[in-house]
Design a protein around this motif. Structure first.
Motif, PDB file in Angstrom:
ATOM      1  N   ARG A   1       0.819  -1.206   0.000  1.00 59.59           N
ATOM      2  CA  ARG A   1       0.000   0.000   0.000  1.00 59.59           C
ATOM      3  C   ARG A   1       0.854   1.258   0.000  1.00 59.59           C
ATOM      4  O   ARG A   1       0.376   2.333  -0.354  1.00 59.59           O
ATOM      5  CB  ARG A   1      -0.932  -0.002   1.208  1.00 59.59           C
ATOM      6  CG  ARG A   1      -0.208   0.077   2.550  1.00 59.59           C
ATOM      7  CD  ARG A   1      -1.142  -0.138   3.711  1.00 59.59           C
ATOM      8  NE  ARG A   1      -0.465  -0.045   5.000  1.00 59.59           N
ATOM      9  CZ  ARG A   1      -0.377   1.066   5.714  1.00 59.59           C
ATOM     10  NH1 ARG A   1      -0.928   2.182   5.271  1.00 59.59           N
ATOM     11  NH2 ARG A   1       0.252   1.070   6.863  1.00 59.59           N
TER      12      ARG A   1
ATOM     13  N   ASP B   1       1.066   3.103  -3.454  1.00 58.14           N
ATOM     14  CA  ASP B   1      -0.146   3.631  -4.090  1.00 58.14           C
ATOM     15  C   ASP B   1      -0.170   5.153  -3.922  1.00 58.14           C
ATOM     16  O   ASP B   1      -0.606   5.678  -2.902  1.00 58.14           O
ATOM     17  CB  ASP B   1      -1.378   3.001  -3.442  1.00 58.14           C
ATOM     18  CG  ASP B   1      -2.665   3.314  -4.197  1.00 58.14           C
ATOM     19  OD1 ASP B   1      -2.725   4.379  -4.848  1.00 58.14           O
ATOM     20  OD2 ASP B   1      -3.601   2.510  -4.128  1.00 58.14           O
ATOM     21  N   VAL B   2       0.317   5.847  -4.940  1.00 58.87           N
ATOM     22  CA  VAL B   2       0.483   7.311  -4.850  1.00 58.87           C
ATOM     23  C   VAL B   2      -0.840   8.004  -4.568  1.00 58.87           C
ATOM     24  O   VAL B   2      -0.928   8.867  -3.682  1.00 58.87           O
ATOM     25  CB  VAL B   2       1.094   7.869  -6.153  1.00 58.87           C
ATOM     26  CG1 VAL B   2       1.210   9.390  -6.068  1.00 58.87           C
ATOM     27  CG2 VAL B   2       2.457   7.248  -6.403  1.00 58.87           C
ATOM     28  N   GLN B   3      -1.872   7.655  -5.304  1.00 60.49           N
ATOM     29  CA  GLN B   3      -3.158   8.331  -5.149  1.00 60.49           C
ATOM     30  C   GLN B   3      -3.742   8.114  -3.758  1.00 60.49           C
ATOM     31  O   GLN B   3      -4.180   9.061  -3.090  1.00 60.49           O
ATOM     32  CB  GLN B   3      -4.143   7.835  -6.216  1.00 60.49           C
ATOM     33  CG  GLN B   3      -5.487   8.565  -6.182  1.00 60.49           C
ATOM     34  CD  GLN B   3      -6.388   8.145  -7.335  1.00 60.49           C
ATOM     35  OE1 GLN B   3      -6.000   7.364  -8.188  1.00 60.49           O
ATOM     36  NE2 GLN B   3      -7.615   8.669  -7.352  1.00 60.49           N
ATOM     37  N   ALA B   4      -3.744   6.859  -3.308  1.00 57.05           N
ATOM     38  CA  ALA B   4      -4.322   6.547  -1.998  1.00 57.05           C
ATOM     39  C   ALA B   4      -3.537   7.213  -0.875  1.00 57.05           C
ATOM     40  O   ALA B   4      -4.132   7.768   0.063  1.00 57.05           O
ATOM     41  CB  ALA B   4      -4.357   5.031  -1.797  1.00 57.05           C
ATOM     42  N   ARG B   5      -2.199   7.183  -0.973  1.00 55.62           N
ATOM     43  CA  ARG B   5      -1.382   7.775   0.085  1.00 55.62           C
ATOM     44  C   ARG B   5      -1.508   9.294   0.115  1.00 55.62           C
ATOM     45  O   ARG B   5      -1.477   9.924   1.173  1.00 55.62           O
ATOM     46  CB  ARG B   5       0.082   7.381  -0.084  1.00 55.62           C
ATOM     47  CG  ARG B   5       0.352   5.899  -0.062  1.00 55.62           C
ATOM     48  CD  ARG B   5      -0.130   5.216   1.203  1.00 55.62           C
ATOM     49  NE  ARG B   5       0.624   5.616   2.387  1.00 55.62           N
ATOM     50  CZ  ARG B   5       0.529   5.047   3.574  1.00 55.62           C
ATOM     51  NH1 ARG B   5      -0.314   4.045   3.747  1.00 55.62           N
ATOM     52  NH2 ARG B   5       1.249   5.461   4.590  1.00 55.62           N
ATOM     53  N   THR B   6      -1.678   9.891  -1.073  1.00 56.61           N
ATOM     54  CA  THR B   6      -1.852  11.347  -1.141  1.00 56.61           C
ATOM     55  C   THR B   6      -3.190  11.751  -0.529  1.00 56.61           C
ATOM     56  O   THR B   6      -3.264  12.705   0.253  1.00 56.61           O
ATOM     57  CB  THR B   6      -1.780  11.832  -2.605  1.00 56.61           C
ATOM     58  OG1 THR B   6      -0.516  11.469  -3.164  1.00 56.61           O
ATOM     59  CG2 THR B   6      -1.934  13.345  -2.664  1.00 56.61           C
ATOM     60  N   GLN B   7      -4.239  11.027  -0.859  1.00 56.76           N
ATOM     61  CA  GLN B   7      -5.564  11.330  -0.299  1.00 56.76           C
ATOM     62  C   GLN B   7      -5.571  11.148   1.215  1.00 56.76           C
ATOM     63  O   GLN B   7      -6.176  11.946   1.936  1.00 56.76           O
ATOM     64  CB  GLN B   7      -6.610  10.422  -0.951  1.00 56.76           C
ATOM     65  CG  GLN B   7      -6.891  10.744  -2.418  1.00 56.76           C
ATOM     66  CD  GLN B   7      -7.869   9.781  -3.051  1.00 56.76           C
ATOM     67  OE1 GLN B   7      -8.182   8.726  -2.497  1.00 56.76           O
ATOM     68  NE2 GLN B   7      -8.360  10.128  -4.241  1.00 56.76           N
ATOM     69  N   GLU B   8      -4.901  10.129   1.669  1.00 55.77           N
ATOM     70  CA  GLU B   8      -4.830   9.877   3.114  1.00 55.77           C
ATOM     71  C   GLU B   8      -4.107  11.017   3.823  1.00 55.77           C
ATOM     72  O   GLU B   8      -4.537  11.477   4.882  1.00 55.77           O
ATOM     73  CB  GLU B   8      -4.110   8.553   3.383  1.00 55.77           C
ATOM     74  CG  GLU B   8      -4.120   8.144   4.846  1.00 55.77           C
ATOM     75  CD  GLU B   8      -3.530   6.763   5.064  1.00 55.77           C
ATOM     76  OE1 GLU B   8      -3.178   6.448   6.213  1.00 55.77           O
ATOM     77  OE2 GLU B   8      -3.412   5.992   4.080  1.00 55.77           O
TER      78      GLU B   8
ATOM     79  N   LYS C   1       8.375  10.429  -4.782  1.00 58.57           N
ATOM     80  CA  LYS C   1       8.839  11.408  -5.760  1.00 58.57           C
ATOM     81  C   LYS C   1      10.366  11.392  -5.919  1.00 58.57           C
ATOM     82  O   LYS C   1      10.947  12.241  -6.578  1.00 58.57           O
ATOM     83  CB  LYS C   1       8.386  12.820  -5.359  1.00 58.57           C
ATOM     84  CG  LYS C   1       6.899  13.059  -5.566  1.00 58.57           C
ATOM     85  CD  LYS C   1       6.537  12.927  -7.050  1.00 58.57           C
ATOM     86  CE  LYS C   1       5.067  13.224  -7.293  1.00 58.57           C
ATOM     87  NZ  LYS C   1       4.718  13.085  -8.741  1.00 58.57           N
TER      88      LYS C   1
ATOM     89  N   LEU D   1       5.588  10.131   0.902  1.00 60.32           N
ATOM     90  CA  LEU D   1       5.279  10.924  -0.295  1.00 60.32           C
ATOM     91  C   LEU D   1       6.555  11.460  -0.930  1.00 60.32           C
ATOM     92  O   LEU D   1       6.689  11.476  -2.160  1.00 60.32           O
ATOM     93  CB  LEU D   1       4.339  12.078   0.071  1.00 60.32           C
ATOM     94  CG  LEU D   1       2.911  11.680   0.453  1.00 60.32           C
ATOM     95  CD1 LEU D   1       2.107  12.913   0.866  1.00 60.32           C
ATOM     96  CD2 LEU D   1       2.210  10.964  -0.695  1.00 60.32           C
TER      97      LEU D   1
END
Length: 230
Positions: A164, A167-174, A211, A207
Protein backbone atom coordinates in the motif's frame (compact mmCIF):
# COMPACT_ATOMS: atom_id res chain seq x y z
CA UNK A 1 50.71 13.90 -10.33
CA UNK A 2 48.49 10.84 -9.94
CA UNK A 3 49.41 8.37 -7.26
CA UNK A 4 50.11 4.79 -8.28
CA UNK A 5 47.98 1.92 -6.98
CA UNK A 6 50.92 0.83 -4.83
CA UNK A 7 51.21 4.29 -3.27
CA UNK A 8 47.53 4.20 -2.31
CA UNK A 9 47.86 0.84 -0.57
CA UNK A 10 50.99 2.02 1.23
CA UNK A 11 49.02 4.92 2.70
CA UNK A 12 46.26 2.60 3.81
CA UNK A 13 48.93 0.39 5.38
CA UNK A 14 50.32 3.43 7.18
CA UNK A 15 46.99 3.90 8.98
CA UNK A 16 47.20 0.31 10.18
CA UNK A 17 50.80 0.83 11.35
CA UNK A 18 49.80 3.93 13.33
CA UNK A 19 47.10 1.90 15.08
CA UNK A 20 49.69 -0.80 15.80
CA UNK A 21 51.84 1.84 17.47
CA UNK A 22 48.98 3.37 19.45
CA UNK A 23 47.90 -0.04 20.75
CA UNK A 24 51.46 -1.21 21.46
CA UNK A 25 53.11 -1.46 24.87
CA UNK A 26 54.68 1.99 24.51
CA UNK A 27 51.61 3.44 22.83
CA UNK A 28 48.83 5.76 24.00
CA UNK A 29 47.26 4.89 27.40
CA UNK A 30 43.81 5.99 26.20
CA UNK A 31 43.94 3.99 22.95
CA UNK A 32 45.31 0.93 24.74
CA UNK A 33 42.34 0.67 27.09
CA UNK A 34 39.65 0.92 24.40
CA UNK A 35 37.29 -1.92 23.47
CA UNK A 36 34.85 -2.30 20.55
CA UNK A 37 32.03 -1.42 22.95
CA UNK A 38 33.72 1.78 24.15
CA UNK A 39 34.68 2.90 20.64
CA UNK A 40 31.42 2.24 18.77
CA UNK A 41 29.86 5.49 19.94
CA UNK A 42 32.71 7.45 18.31
CA UNK A 43 32.00 5.61 15.07
CA UNK A 44 28.49 7.08 15.07
CA UNK A 45 29.80 10.57 15.86
CA UNK A 46 32.41 10.41 13.09
CA UNK A 47 29.80 9.20 10.61
CA UNK A 48 27.55 12.15 11.42
CA UNK A 49 30.46 14.60 11.14
CA UNK A 50 31.44 13.13 7.77
CA UNK A 51 27.83 13.38 6.59
CA UNK A 52 27.67 17.04 7.65
CA UNK A 53 30.91 17.81 5.83
CA UNK A 54 29.63 16.20 2.64
CA UNK A 55 26.40 18.19 2.86
CA UNK A 56 28.38 21.40 3.31
CA UNK A 57 29.97 20.98 -0.11
CA UNK A 58 33.46 21.68 1.26
CA UNK A 59 35.55 18.91 -0.26
CA UNK A 60 38.61 19.48 1.94
CA UNK A 61 36.47 19.21 5.07
CA UNK A 62 34.81 16.10 3.65
CA UNK A 63 38.23 14.51 3.04
CA UNK A 64 39.29 15.30 6.61
CA UNK A 65 36.13 13.88 8.18
CA UNK A 66 36.14 10.79 5.97
CA UNK A 67 39.69 10.21 7.16
CA UNK A 68 38.47 10.26 10.76
CA UNK A 69 35.74 7.76 9.88
CA UNK A 70 38.16 5.49 8.00
CA UNK A 71 40.55 5.52 10.94
CA UNK A 72 37.76 4.61 13.35
CA UNK A 73 36.67 1.66 11.18
CA UNK A 74 40.24 0.36 10.99
CA UNK A 75 40.67 0.90 14.72
CA UNK A 76 37.61 -1.24 15.47
CA UNK A 77 38.77 -4.01 13.14
CA UNK A 78 42.18 -3.91 14.83
CA UNK A 79 40.53 -4.42 18.23
CA UNK A 80 38.66 -7.47 16.95
CA UNK A 81 41.86 -8.86 15.42
CA UNK A 82 43.58 -8.58 18.78
CA UNK A 83 40.87 -10.79 20.28
CA UNK A 84 41.15 -13.27 17.37
CA UNK A 85 37.47 -12.71 16.54
CA UNK A 86 38.12 -11.90 12.88
CA UNK A 87 40.71 -10.20 10.66
CA UNK A 88 40.72 -7.37 8.15
CA UNK A 89 40.87 -9.88 5.30
CA UNK A 90 37.62 -11.48 6.44
CA UNK A 91 35.89 -8.09 6.61
CA UNK A 92 37.04 -7.34 3.05
CA UNK A 93 35.97 -10.77 1.79
CA UNK A 94 32.52 -10.46 3.36
CA UNK A 95 31.76 -7.05 1.87
CA UNK A 96 33.11 -8.00 -1.56
CA UNK A 97 30.99 -11.16 -1.64
CA UNK A 98 27.94 -9.21 -0.48
CA UNK A 99 28.30 -6.45 -3.08
CA UNK A 100 28.77 -8.96 -5.91
CA UNK A 101 25.79 -11.01 -4.71
CA UNK A 102 23.55 -7.96 -4.45
CA UNK A 103 24.48 -6.62 -7.91
CA UNK A 104 23.58 -9.54 -10.20
CA UNK A 105 22.83 -7.03 -12.98
CA UNK A 106 26.52 -6.04 -12.93
CA UNK A 107 28.32 -9.25 -11.94
CA UNK A 108 25.76 -11.77 -13.21
CA UNK A 109 23.17 -12.31 -15.92
CA UNK A 110 20.27 -10.36 -14.40
CA UNK A 111 18.87 -7.31 -16.18
CA UNK A 112 17.22 -4.21 -14.75
CA UNK A 113 15.44 -1.30 -16.38
CA UNK A 114 15.59 1.30 -13.64
CA UNK A 115 17.17 2.22 -10.32
CA UNK A 116 13.82 1.31 -8.74
CA UNK A 117 14.25 -2.29 -9.90
CA UNK A 118 17.79 -2.25 -8.50
CA UNK A 119 16.46 -1.25 -5.06
CA UNK A 120 13.70 -3.88 -5.23
CA UNK A 121 16.18 -6.61 -6.18
CA UNK A 122 18.49 -5.47 -3.39
CA UNK A 123 15.76 -5.87 -0.78
CA UNK A 124 14.73 -9.28 -2.15
CA UNK A 125 18.32 -10.57 -2.12
CA UNK A 126 18.86 -9.12 1.35
CA UNK A 127 15.69 -10.81 2.61
CA UNK A 128 16.89 -14.12 1.15
CA UNK A 129 20.22 -13.76 2.92
CA UNK A 130 18.50 -13.24 6.23
CA UNK A 131 15.98 -16.09 5.81
CA UNK A 132 16.33 -18.50 8.68
CA UNK A 133 18.87 -16.33 10.44
CA UNK A 134 18.37 -14.49 13.71
CA UNK A 135 20.83 -11.66 14.20
CA UNK A 136 20.85 -8.64 16.54
CA UNK A 137 21.63 -6.44 13.54
CA UNK A 138 18.78 -7.81 11.42
CA UNK A 139 16.53 -4.79 11.94
CA UNK A 140 17.04 -1.16 11.04
CA UNK A 141 19.17 0.47 13.77
CA UNK A 142 17.21 2.52 16.30
CA UNK A 143 20.19 4.88 16.52
CA UNK A 144 19.47 6.25 13.03
CA UNK A 145 17.86 9.72 12.85
CA UNK A 146 14.10 9.24 12.88
CA UNK A 147 13.45 10.52 9.35
CA UNK A 148 16.21 8.34 7.94
CA UNK A 149 14.95 5.30 9.87
CA UNK A 150 11.40 5.95 8.64
CA UNK A 151 12.63 6.11 5.03
CA UNK A 152 14.50 2.82 5.42
CA UNK A 153 11.55 1.06 7.05
CA UNK A 154 9.02 2.30 4.49
CA UNK A 155 11.34 1.42 1.60
CA UNK A 156 11.64 -2.10 2.94
CA UNK A 157 7.86 -2.44 3.30
CA UNK A 158 7.32 -0.92 -0.14
CA UNK A 159 9.59 -3.53 -1.66
CA UNK A 160 6.99 -6.20 -0.94
CA UNK A 161 4.47 -7.01 -3.66
CA UNK A 162 1.08 -5.25 -3.50
CA UNK A 163 2.39 -2.80 -0.92
CA UNK A 164 0.00 0.00 0.00
CA UNK A 165 3.01 2.28 0.44
CA UNK A 166 3.42 2.51 -3.34
CA UNK A 167 -0.15 3.63 -4.09
CA UNK A 168 0.48 7.31 -4.85
CA UNK A 169 -3.16 8.33 -5.15
CA UNK A 170 -4.32 6.55 -2.00
CA UNK A 171 -1.38 7.78 0.08
CA UNK A 172 -1.85 11.35 -1.14
CA UNK A 173 -5.56 11.33 -0.30
CA UNK A 174 -4.83 9.88 3.11
CA UNK A 175 -2.28 12.61 3.79
CA UNK A 176 -4.69 15.34 2.68
CA UNK A 177 -7.38 13.92 4.95
CA UNK A 178 -5.06 13.77 7.96
CA UNK A 179 -3.83 17.30 7.24
CA UNK A 180 -7.39 18.62 7.26
CA UNK A 181 -8.04 16.91 10.58
CA UNK A 182 -4.80 18.39 11.93
CA UNK A 183 -5.89 21.85 10.78
CA UNK A 184 -9.22 21.49 12.57
CA UNK A 185 -7.54 20.39 15.79
CA UNK A 186 -4.95 23.17 15.66
CA UNK A 187 -7.66 25.85 15.42
CA UNK A 188 -9.66 24.38 18.27
CA UNK A 189 -8.94 23.52 21.87
CA UNK A 190 -9.23 19.79 21.25
CA UNK A 191 -6.15 17.79 22.26
CA UNK A 192 -4.13 15.94 19.61
CA UNK A 193 -1.76 13.10 20.41
CA UNK A 194 1.94 12.94 19.53
CA UNK A 195 1.15 9.70 17.68
CA UNK A 196 -1.09 11.61 15.25
CA UNK A 197 1.74 14.00 14.40
CA UNK A 198 4.04 11.00 13.94
CA UNK A 199 1.64 9.36 11.49
CA UNK A 200 1.51 12.54 9.39
CA UNK A 201 5.30 12.71 9.38
CA UNK A 202 5.41 9.09 8.18
CA UNK A 203 3.06 9.99 5.34
CA UNK A 204 5.31 12.90 4.36
CA UNK A 205 8.38 10.68 4.39
CA UNK A 206 6.62 8.25 2.06
CA UNK A 207 5.28 10.92 -0.30
CA UNK A 208 8.79 12.34 -0.64
CA UNK A 209 10.09 8.82 -1.31
CA UNK A 210 7.50 8.29 -4.04
CA UNK A 211 8.84 11.41 -5.76
CA UNK A 212 12.44 10.25 -5.46
CA UNK A 213 13.45 12.26 -2.40
CA UNK A 214 14.59 11.38 1.10
CA UNK A 215 12.82 13.41 3.77
CA UNK A 216 16.09 13.68 5.72
CA UNK A 217 17.74 15.44 2.76
CA UNK A 218 14.71 17.65 2.15
CA UNK A 219 14.70 18.83 5.75
CA UNK A 220 18.44 19.51 5.69
CA UNK A 221 17.96 21.73 2.63
CA UNK A 222 15.13 23.60 4.34
CA UNK A 223 17.29 24.06 7.43
CA UNK A 224 20.08 25.55 5.30
CA UNK A 225 17.62 28.13 4.01
CA UNK A 226 16.36 28.80 7.52
CA UNK A 227 19.90 29.15 8.85
CA UNK A 228 20.79 31.55 6.06
CA UNK A 229 17.83 33.81 6.88
CA UNK A 230 18.51 33.94 10.63
Amino acid sequence: MMESEQDRWLKVRRIWEIIDRLRGESGCPWDRKQTPESVQTYLIEEAHEASAAIRSGHTREAADELGDLLFMVFFLIHLYEEKDDFQLQEVCDLICEKMIRRHPHVFGDATVRSDKEVRQNWEKIKAGEKAGKVKPSEGIPESLPALMRAYRMISRLAGKEDSRWNDVQARTQEFVGKSQILGNYMTSESPMSAKAFGEILLDLVNLARLKGYRAEDCLHEALKTLEGSS
